[in-house]
Design an enzyme around this catalytic site. Sequence first.
Site, short mmCIF file in Angstrom:
data_model
loop_
_atom_site.label_atom_id
_atom_site.label_comp_id
_atom_site.label_asym_id
_atom_site.label_seq_id
_atom_site.Cartn_x
_atom_site.Cartn_y
_atom_site.Cartn_z
N CYS A 54 -10.91 71.39 32.50
CA CYS A 54 -9.46 71.26 32.27
C CYS A 54 -8.84 72.53 31.73
O CYS A 54 -7.65 72.80 31.97
CB CYS A 54 -9.18 70.14 31.26
SG CYS A 54 -10.37 68.83 31.17
N CYS A 127 -5.77 69.48 29.05
CA CYS A 127 -6.49 68.22 28.86
C CYS A 127 -5.64 67.23 28.07
O CYS A 127 -4.70 67.62 27.38
CB CYS A 127 -7.82 68.47 28.17
SG CYS A 127 -8.94 67.06 28.26
N ASP A 128 -6.01 65.96 28.15
CA ASP A 128 -5.17 64.83 27.74
C ASP A 128 -4.34 65.04 26.48
O ASP A 128 -3.12 64.95 26.51
CB ASP A 128 -6.05 63.58 27.53
CG ASP A 128 -6.73 63.13 28.81
OD1 ASP A 128 -6.58 63.82 29.83
OD2 ASP A 128 -7.40 62.10 28.78
N GLU A 449 -11.16 55.91 23.29
CA GLU A 449 -10.97 55.36 24.63
C GLU A 449 -12.24 54.62 25.05
O GLU A 449 -13.33 54.96 24.61
CB GLU A 449 -10.67 56.48 25.64
CG GLU A 449 -9.32 57.10 25.46
CD GLU A 449 -9.01 58.17 26.50
OE1 GLU A 449 -7.85 58.59 26.56
OE2 GLU A 449 -9.93 58.57 27.24
N SER A 474 -8.72 55.11 28.78
CA SER A 474 -8.49 56.31 29.56
C SER A 474 -7.43 56.02 30.61
O SER A 474 -7.27 54.88 31.06
CB SER A 474 -9.80 56.72 30.26
OG SER A 474 -9.55 57.60 31.32
#
Length: 571
Positions: A54, A127-128, A449, A474
């Site tokens: 990522c 990334c997230d 998650e 997720s």
Amino acid sequence: MSRFDKSKLPSRHVTEGPERAPHRSYLYAMGLTEQEIHQPFVGVASCWNEAAPCNIALMRQAQSTKQGVKNGGGTPREFCTITVTDGIAMGHEGMRSSLVSREVIADSVELTMRGHCYDALVGLAGCDKSLPGMMMSMLRLNVPSVFLYGGSIMPGRFHDRDVTVVDVFEGVGQFSAGKIPESELVELEKVACPGAGACGGQFTANTMATVAEAIGLALPYSSGPPAVILERDDFALKAGEAVMELLAKNIRPRDICTRQAFENAAMVVAASGGSTNAALHLPAMANEAGIKFDLFDVAEIFKKTPYIASMKPGGKYVAKDLWEAGGVPMLMRALLDAGLLHGDCMTVTGKTVAENLAGLKFNPDQKVIVSVDKALAPTGGVVGLKGSLAPEGAIVKIAGLKHIKHRGPARVFDCEEDCFAAVEARDYKEGDVLVIRWEGPKGGPGMREMLSTTAALYGQGVENIALVTDGRFSGGTRGLCVGHVGPEAADMGPIGLIKDGDIIVIDAETGRMDVEVSEAELAERKKAFKPKPPGFRTGALARYAKNVGPARDGALTTPGADQEVRCYADI
């Protein structure tokens, strides 16, 4: 004559006047010229690291961003912050660090900007949690800012079909169910992620990248090109140039991110079947802008937004396909044509949403997005729930699901590992409601998650089952999986009081989730409630558990702009 008045910018505190000679000596040591020292300073913050694909293309893009800043008459100052990458943190103790990293990213960017008195910010993230963390810092500082997504990964190819990392997680379940041999799982893991970029479906990273465009903090189309495509570097250059225009015009993030802009962002999430994590990150971002926009506000937008983009995991396509179909602007065009989107919101182009989309006509010939009158479903791909099991709300993604109602007995687990072990051993019955508790923001701590568990369950091919947790899911999760249940077990919410065999009823059509236990019985159980001892008494996780608020409000650890005494941008 410069178009920037340095006497009104934060960087004057480190570059102007005889008393700042020592400060300037450090700048000369880094090769800056006298002219560069007296120009505006622009922080170019990236979440580059070698933790996961990522992030590995971000430093390359940062160099183009710096050139754009120079083109616009600014002096770029590059710095990095952390990321915790969910795909590698998933399914073990490492996931406790993931959501906490969002706060660390926002705090570290804030502190770097404050400490060195930078005047504007371009933030690159891949990334997230790094995407909302970076945007939170922009709203908190309120200096002119542009967000740039690092780009998604190209799809992998396996047996003549596109695959993503979620196929590998689900492959674990297929292997445990005896559906595929280990050799096939090993073959899949080697090809699923072919290079740089964030997970390719409409999982959390791509969901928050579409949010960045929809809310107006990112340039139109900039979330689209995959990380390995060099066109992304052109957007990086333009981001650097754009931030200098914003600085000249004094257009700030809170001018852009209004209540209506947050509603636009929530619409785009729902329309694309995006990640349930958006219902955690949008309230947290809104807090930094001094706007109340909690889970129920997000859910209200989700409820009235049709699902029109068939994106994985619920749909057919990956981020690259959305880009080729016209990107986020094409999705926004469809919503604007239907009268749903607020077209008068300002964006980082210096133009409104409607002005950005003025030259774009919806293309009915592409395959990813349909017009609102041909919606894939009348309600958005993500739904909010409320009821006796979730008085403070919960969230579920229903994009692509047929099974959106369920009634069954609870099977209770006090951590994800115990539930995953039961799933891997197929120690459950069809019709069960698997409950994973003590995984909330405070109780986890860190609100882990559950992709390892949900993907294994999905890979085993069981449909008549549900999973409920005070933790998170997720963006790659599919199946009837309800997360963010509040109050969490650590706050003595009903999820902490239920027992094996209690009947749980989930109805994503009506937005209800209840447990068939009387209020009197729950009150009795509350009297006997015994909290779990803290899992951490020292370090970052202990501090987080002590300070974090409920998921409903975004799992906040700090007051927002409504409590602000003095805005950094005005120092």
